[in-house]
Scaffold this motif. Structure first.
Motif, PDB file in Angstrom:
ATOM      1  N   PRO B 279      -5.599  35.856  19.810  1.00 21.65           N
ATOM      2  CA  PRO B 279      -6.604  35.839  20.862  1.00 21.65           C
ATOM      3  C   PRO B 279      -7.560  37.027  20.708  1.00 21.65           C
ATOM      4  O   PRO B 279      -7.136  38.033  20.141  1.00 21.65           O
ATOM      5  CB  PRO B 279      -5.779  35.991  22.150  1.00 21.65           C
ATOM      6  N   PRO B 280      -8.788  36.963  21.182  1.00 22.28           N
ATOM      7  CA  PRO B 280      -9.346  35.806  21.881  1.00 22.28           C
ATOM      8  C   PRO B 280     -10.031  34.817  20.948  1.00 22.28           C
ATOM      9  O   PRO B 280     -10.575  33.814  21.425  1.00 22.28           O
ATOM     10  CB  PRO B 280     -10.382  36.466  22.806  1.00 22.28           C
ATOM     11  N   VAL B 284      -7.914  29.440  13.862  1.00 24.67           N
ATOM     12  CA  VAL B 284      -7.511  28.083  13.459  1.00 24.67           C
ATOM     13  C   VAL B 284      -8.204  27.060  14.358  1.00 24.67           C
ATOM     14  O   VAL B 284      -8.816  26.088  13.884  1.00 24.67           O
ATOM     15  CB  VAL B 284      -5.972  27.916  13.508  1.00 24.67           C
ATOM     16  N   GLU B 285      -8.112  27.310  15.642  1.00 30.44           N
ATOM     17  CA  GLU B 285      -8.722  26.373  16.593  1.00 30.44           C
ATOM     18  C   GLU B 285     -10.243  26.307  16.374  1.00 30.44           C
ATOM     19  O   GLU B 285     -10.834  25.236  16.395  1.00 30.44           O
ATOM     20  CB  GLU B 285      -8.379  26.845  18.014  1.00 30.44           C
ATOM     21  N   ARG B 286     -10.863  27.468  16.123  1.00 30.31           N
ATOM     22  CA  ARG B 286     -12.306  27.498  15.877  1.00 30.31           C
ATOM     23  C   ARG B 286     -12.689  26.713  14.634  1.00 30.31           C
ATOM     24  O   ARG B 286     -13.676  25.993  14.598  1.00 30.31           O
ATOM     25  CB  ARG B 286     -12.782  28.935  15.679  1.00 30.31           C
ATOM     26  N   THR B 441      -5.630  44.613  25.748  1.00 31.34           N
ATOM     27  CA  THR B 441      -6.908  44.488  26.464  1.00 31.34           C
ATOM     28  C   THR B 441      -6.643  43.761  27.783  1.00 31.34           C
ATOM     29  O   THR B 441      -5.625  43.077  27.922  1.00 31.34           O
ATOM     30  CB  THR B 441      -7.935  43.661  25.665  1.00 31.34           C
ATOM     31  N   PRO B 442      -7.568  43.902  28.725  1.00 30.49           N
ATOM     32  CA  PRO B 442      -7.369  43.222  30.024  1.00 30.49           C
ATOM     33  C   PRO B 442      -7.352  41.710  29.883  1.00 30.49           C
ATOM     34  O   PRO B 442      -6.846  41.009  30.753  1.00 30.49           O
ATOM     35  CB  PRO B 442      -8.585  43.667  30.850  1.00 30.49           C
ATOM     36  N   ASP B 443      -7.891  41.202  28.784  1.00 31.83           N
ATOM     37  CA  ASP B 443      -7.972  39.756  28.623  1.00 31.83           C
ATOM     38  C   ASP B 443      -6.777  39.157  27.893  1.00 31.83           C
ATOM     39  O   ASP B 443      -6.755  37.958  27.617  1.00 31.83           O
ATOM     40  CB  ASP B 443      -9.251  39.403  27.844  1.00 31.83           C
ATOM     41  N   ASP B 444      -5.795  39.983  27.564  1.00 31.82           N
ATOM     42  CA  ASP B 444      -4.650  39.459  26.816  1.00 31.82           C
ATOM     43  C   ASP B 444      -3.955  38.347  27.599  1.00 31.82           C
ATOM     44  O   ASP B 444      -3.781  38.443  28.817  1.00 31.82           O
ATOM     45  CB  ASP B 444      -3.634  40.584  26.537  1.00 31.82           C
TER      46      ASP B 444
END
Lengths: 473, 473
Positions: B279-280, B284-286, B441-444
């Motif tokens: 993340p983020p 693979v998904e991209r 990070t705060p977004d983890d």
């Protein structure tokens, strides 16, 4: 004790080098012949059931020089006589020997160990190489790892549990091998291995305090006589023709050059008596019997001579006075000048000996003179630990027996307390250096029989546990 | 979670070399700079709280050559900002870094680890030397031991518990350091360390099977497109001006010399996407979003290009096609040619890639060509174990966390099962290579926060146990 079921599986005994006579205080060492030592030592004649093999061993396991994977022929010995074979996952006893030729003295308690397990198979290793630089503990342990893996592979014996057994320096190797290579041996019997006699872990005077205690416990008057003898030697030496008087008194084959020669020799006699105070001879008791039993009115040095006569046969012919000096022919001396720096020394009035403090500067100077090398006095504790061993190994290691006889002055630097359920101390009040690994005899005292039985029982438990895990795979 | 009392003790963080980007499949490796590597790599600018220190390190710990104790200046880094000091026995976190310059990327999760412990102190080590021959795992571990002992001594911090933390190759070092030097660190957090990808322990095709699974789990059609792309590349390459067609299609800055160049490059793109599927960005998904989302009627290679465009910005300018070759400038490549022989390869139809079996003969030939050295493919399991690890370490080691993210193809060669109460596997379904050691990070995502919390909790328990033992001494 009830025999666990695996007793029916015959054991494979694998000796990595053969025990001679154990670790010595630095000044007493004279044994050579470990890994990679330039030597032309004799190969002793082996009983017919022992096969000599060679493994093409890597000289340097830890450096990689292009186009220079030097190898040497690493000799080891196998004895298939008792082995149950790989199909029954029969155990392998690995003898991690020390400072002598691999063919010398192959028959120790390890044979009996396996006999108690209803069979065995002896392998014995050593390794020579003609550059002292490559003789280090780490290279030796890596050699052992390579050979054990190779022997197992050749015999399709990957599932056979291996147990390391070693005495004295070899006992240190056995315990360190278990600690560093737990994937190769399931446990270790380390007899009389002073792994704590490094750096500042054990008091420097411990060894000689223990020698003193052995004598004093045997006889207060014997102890006093020895303690007084040093100044008596000095007094006579200072007289006109004093050295000749001393030479005659001690019946030396050659005249003494200095009184120190005599003192060094006598010190060797006392510490060796204490270190090897084994049945049935018990040299401390014999020495003291002579000292104390001399006729009324015998003077101090006369009593010392009586002690030697009581201990040794053949005193009537002249006697060679010898002392040990560092020798550039001795692999063991090399090791004491590189890694195995045991800071053994003692002050004034701490022992029955004259003061001889440990002095790292003199020690270093001697090593520079003889080998051109500076010792690393702190490396052992960095590489192998030893400080706070109870916390460290209590939380970590498993399956190690630290065996000691408390009359052995090296026991002072041994592990004398259980560290955990499976890292255990087995010691006897009466035993000396490596008593338990001597070949058993019908005359062995009960305490020695009991010590060996205890060791067998513990090793049995390791193997039973191993088989139980093997069965679930 | 409740904070144990030692949380008030501030931690000392000791990093032994700094994590770059982890272990790579052999053909992907390009990172240099570990111990004793001839290098002129840059020193990255450090935040002001980091102090650079030097320790006079022994070049060769395991051989002793008269008059030749060569040394080198072993650089390490200290950060005193958070440290509680020796009086409170504040913990020391030791970062056992890997294949990069020590000044690069110092701020990993290890800083956060200590912050969660209410403070810390960062040390960071590395070691360079200009002879590749001395670069071996054993020498590196011994270097670490020496420096940690020295730092503790200098700070009178002998009672401070040290914990090793490492990622990827550094994670292997951390776990092996705990196994070989349990007296120096009380435990190890080994993130994404494939210690079982040696010899015959892990299936050779495991890595690429896992890459394939990552893509297939993300999208069956994406997987199919990639699988079909290889023959499509061959088909076009065989046409007149086929290589020019491919060069234009992939917008390469220089014309392709062979179609293999393009295939190698694409393989690198896929395996790196899987290995670092963090993340983020989730590469693979991209990639698959681009492949699947191309307009109806886009041909196979058009979809592959769309995948790359979706993953990377700046695709409109031309693109450098690169592949990795063994380099005699790379310390990591040196290590793969000596000790770290990971037998990674795969057969026909086992993965979404074209077959590329592991061939030790070719591997050896490459190493001889580039370094003049023959690899030791079985040495790792002899030196460090790995076979039957559950039996071996379950009975032996303690206090090791093997952390993995299961999307990381290297997790296949990691320890994914608890071995005992204190040698534990902490893995996440969604994590990739070293995800847990990235700076938080705060977004983890929650799973990553939970993984780190679990690691902190386990390490807390080690330290609490250590203090409890310390209190009884």
């Amino acid at each position: 004790m009830a025999l666990p079921s695996f007793h029916l599986r015959l054991a494979l005994l694998l000796l990595l080098a053969v025990c001679a006579s154990a670790v010595h205080p630095r000044k007493l060492t004279r044994f050579g012949g470990v890994r990679r030592f330039t030597t032309s030592e004799p190969s002793y004649e082996l009983p017919p059931e022992y096969e000599i093999h060679y493994y093409t061993q890597t000289v340097d396991h830890f450096n990689y020089k292009p186009y220079s994977y030097a190898t040497f022929q690493h000799r080891y010995i196998l004895n298939y006589k008792y082995w149950g074979g790989a199909n029954s996952s029969s155990p392998i006893f690995v003898y991690t020997g020390e400072e002598t030729d691999v063919t010398y003295d192959v028959e120790t308690f390890i044979l009996d160990l396996a006999a108690r397990f209803k069979g065995q198979h002896v392998n014995s290793f050593e390794s020579y190489f003609n550059t002292l630089g490559y003789l280090s503990l780490e290279q030796a342990l890596a050699d052992y790892a390579q050979v054990i893996v190779d022997v197992k592979k050749n015999l399709s014996a990957e599932n056979c549990p291996a147990v390391a057994v070693g005495a004295s320096y070899g006992g240190m190797l056995a315990s360190w091998f278990r600690i560093k290579y737990p994937h190769i041996v399931i446990g270790a019997l380390a007899s009389s291995s002073p792994i704590l006699y490094f750096d500042d872990i054990t008091p420097q005077n411990g060894y000689h305090v223990a020698v003193t205690k052995d004598f004093r416990d045997t006889s207060e008057s014997c102890y006093n006589t020895i303690k007084q003898s040093w100044s008596e030697i000095d007094r006579i030496a200072a007289e006109p023709n004093g050295l000749m008087t001393l030479s005659n008194k001690f019946n030396t084959c050659s005249p003494l050059n200095t009184s120190q020669e005599l003192k060094d020799y006598l010190e060797i006699m006392y510490v060796s008596a204490a270190q090897y105070d084994n049945p049935p001879y018990y040299p401390v008791e014999r020495t003291c019997r002579g000292i104390d039993g001399a006729p009324e009115g015998t003077d101090i040095l006369g009593r010392i001579v009586a002690g030697l006569k009581s201990r040794f046969r053949g005193w009537d012919s002249c006697h060679d006075i010898f002392t040990f000096e560092l020798s550039n022919k001795s692999a063991w001396d090399w090791q004491t000048c590189t890694q195995i720096v045991m800071p053994i020394g003692y002050g004034y009035n701490e022992t029955m000996f004259e003061a001889e403090p440990f002095d790292i500067n003199n020690y270093t100077k001697d090593c520079l003179d003889v080998f051109g090398i500076v010792p690393r006095p702190h490396w052992m504790t960095t590489e192998f630990g030893g400080h706070d061993i109870k916390t460290v190994l209590g939380n970590f290691a498993s399956n190690i027996i630290f065996a000691n006889g408390l009359r052995d002055p090296y026991s002072i630097g041994g592990v004398l307390e259980d560290i955990s359920d499976s890292v255990v101390a087995v010691h006897t009040e009466h035993g000396a250096h490596c008593s338990d690994l001597h070949p058993p005899t019908p005359d062995d005292p009960d305490w020695l029989v009991a010590q060996r039985d205890k060791e067998i029982k513990i090793i049995s438990a390791w193997i039973v546990e191993y088989y139980a895990k093997l069965a679930t795979k």
